[in-house]
Design an enzyme around this catalytic site. Sequence first.
Site, PDB file in Angstrom:
ATOM      1  CE1 TYR A 129      39.122  16.339  80.435  1.00 38.35           C
ATOM      2  CE2 TYR A 129      38.892  15.745  82.753  1.00 38.35           C
ATOM      3  CZ  TYR A 129      39.543  16.448  81.758  1.00 38.35           C
ATOM      4  OH  TYR A 129      40.607  17.266  82.072  1.00 38.35           O
ATOM      5  CG  ASP A 224      38.850   7.425  83.908  1.00 43.22           C
ATOM      6  OD1 ASP A 224      38.944   7.478  85.149  1.00 43.22           O
ATOM      7  OD2 ASP A 224      39.064   8.398  83.162  1.00 43.22           O
ATOM      8  CE  LYS A 252      37.488  13.680  89.434  1.00 38.96           C
ATOM      9  NZ  LYS A 252      37.021  14.985  89.158  1.00 38.96           N
TER      10      LYS A 252
HETATM   11  N1  PLP Z   1      39.091  10.623  84.572  1.00 37.72           N
HETATM   12  C1  PLP Z   1      37.881  11.003  84.972  1.00 37.72           C
HETATM   13  C2  PLP Z   1      36.729  10.062  84.840  1.00 37.72           C
HETATM   14  C3  PLP Z   1      37.686  12.275  85.516  1.00 37.72           C
HETATM   15  O1  PLP Z   1      36.467  12.662  85.912  1.00 37.72           O
HETATM   16  C4  PLP Z   1      38.792  13.139  85.639  1.00 37.72           C
HETATM   17  C5  PLP Z   1      38.638  14.502  86.187  1.00 37.72           C
HETATM   18  O2  PLP Z   1      37.576  14.999  86.376  1.00 37.72           O
HETATM   19  C6  PLP Z   1      40.043  12.687  85.204  1.00 37.72           C
HETATM   20  C7  PLP Z   1      40.167  11.422  84.689  1.00 37.72           C
HETATM   21  C8  PLP Z   1      41.244  13.572  85.335  1.00 37.72           C
HETATM   22  O3  PLP Z   1      41.595  13.689  86.661  1.00 37.72           O
HETATM   23  P1  PLP Z   1      42.425  14.980  87.160  1.00 37.72           P
HETATM   24  O4  PLP Z   1      41.506  16.144  87.040  1.00 37.72           O
HETATM   25  O5  PLP Z   1      42.786  14.623  88.570  1.00 37.72           O
HETATM   26  O6  PLP Z   1      43.620  15.107  86.279  1.00 37.72           O
END
Ligand code: PLP
Length: 415
Positions: A129, A224, A252
């Site tokens: 994700y 990511d 985060k």
């Molecule tokens: N990338 C990863 C690995 C994530 O876990 C998340 C959200 O859980 C995101 C991107 C997206 O971040 P946001 O929820 O701050 O848009």
Amino acid sequence: MIPGGVNSPVRAFNAVGGEPFFAAGGEGAYISDSGGGRYLDLVCGYGPLILGHTPPVVVEAIRRQAGVGIGYGAPTEAETELAELVVKLVPGIEMLRLVTSGTEATMSATRLARGFTGRRLVAKFAGGYHGHADHLLAEAGSGAATLGIPASAGVPPEFAALTAVLPYNSVAAVEEFFAARGDELAAVIVEPVAGNMGVVEGRPEFLAMLRRQCTAHGALLVFDEVISGFRLGLGGAQATLGITPDLTCLGKVMGGGLPLAAYGGRAEVMTHVAPVGDVYQAGTLAGNPVAVAAGLATLGALVDNPPYDALDRAGAAIARGIESAAAKAGVDITINRVGSMLTPFLAPGPVVDYASARASDTRAYARLFHALLRAGVSVPPSQFEAWFVSLPLAESHLDEALAEIGGATETVFRR
Ligand code: PLP
């Protein structure tokens, strides 16, 4: 008033049944609800709250900044200070841009990769994700996996066709894909430690292969690390692995619970971002001073007293506790854990990719979830999320957490 009553689908209890509680407060290892309930919190805001709820050092920094300005629309020295700190800590980042969410970070990083390479195709992994940008929603983990939405309505097939979805941790399948289409790829985006199909560690040989293949084919490797950044160590998963991506996405923990995220990487690539280069990306609230203050205070606390050994020990103890309680009850469980992120999969395992994660007994997970909540422990309402350990839990409430988690696990599965 609000679809499903939640402002992010992961907060709904659709997969486990029932209704979420209204959060009304948080302190240290605990979150409380509006009905007077109090829970040991292993959701931790879905990752950011590594220092627990309302850590005084972060709250004080927020107060101080709010007193002198909550937003300027002009650059601040603190943004540069934060950028310098991140560059110092994260091996793959020479230059970065602050944004407000992980979604913006990954969306911007993939746009930059496309602009830099002049190519269209992006590869991601099933169960990964990367936020909710159109082209990254294919076979996505997290809420999309929980709700069984493999391809979101509203994403035109023409967009989806620009994303290839590959199996996580499969060296052979990915090498085959590179041989066929590697020269079309702008980027491969990957969570080096996946957290959104539940926790699944990227195998070092798999991630090293991605690095080699991206270099050989002129594609950018995007890590990511929105979850793993500053959660698994000060340099993220990339520092532990010794693999340097071209671009890194952070969020985060970096914002200490406030809306702050970033993407960054090699200066040669980052200088393609406007106003220096021709890849456009912008944000009214980007680098918001209150969020930057929270981020600086959080990272400062982590640098001053790295909590990673304590968090790792606590994560291991919780994993062992669930494992032995499940064994006593005679139920199949596979605990995947990296440091302070873990997922108990109700499956014989091993869980190494999205297909094996999906083989879990999600109804049994729902029973475990409710038993834990009744025992005063809040965990994510989905099999396909990571549980997070906070520092206050590790330092002051581990025994209590072990007793409640062990007891609830054994009770719920006793035949
Ligand atoms: N990338 C990863 C690995 C994530 O876990 C998340 C959200 O859980 C995101 C991107 C997206 O971040 P946001 O929820 O701050 O848009």
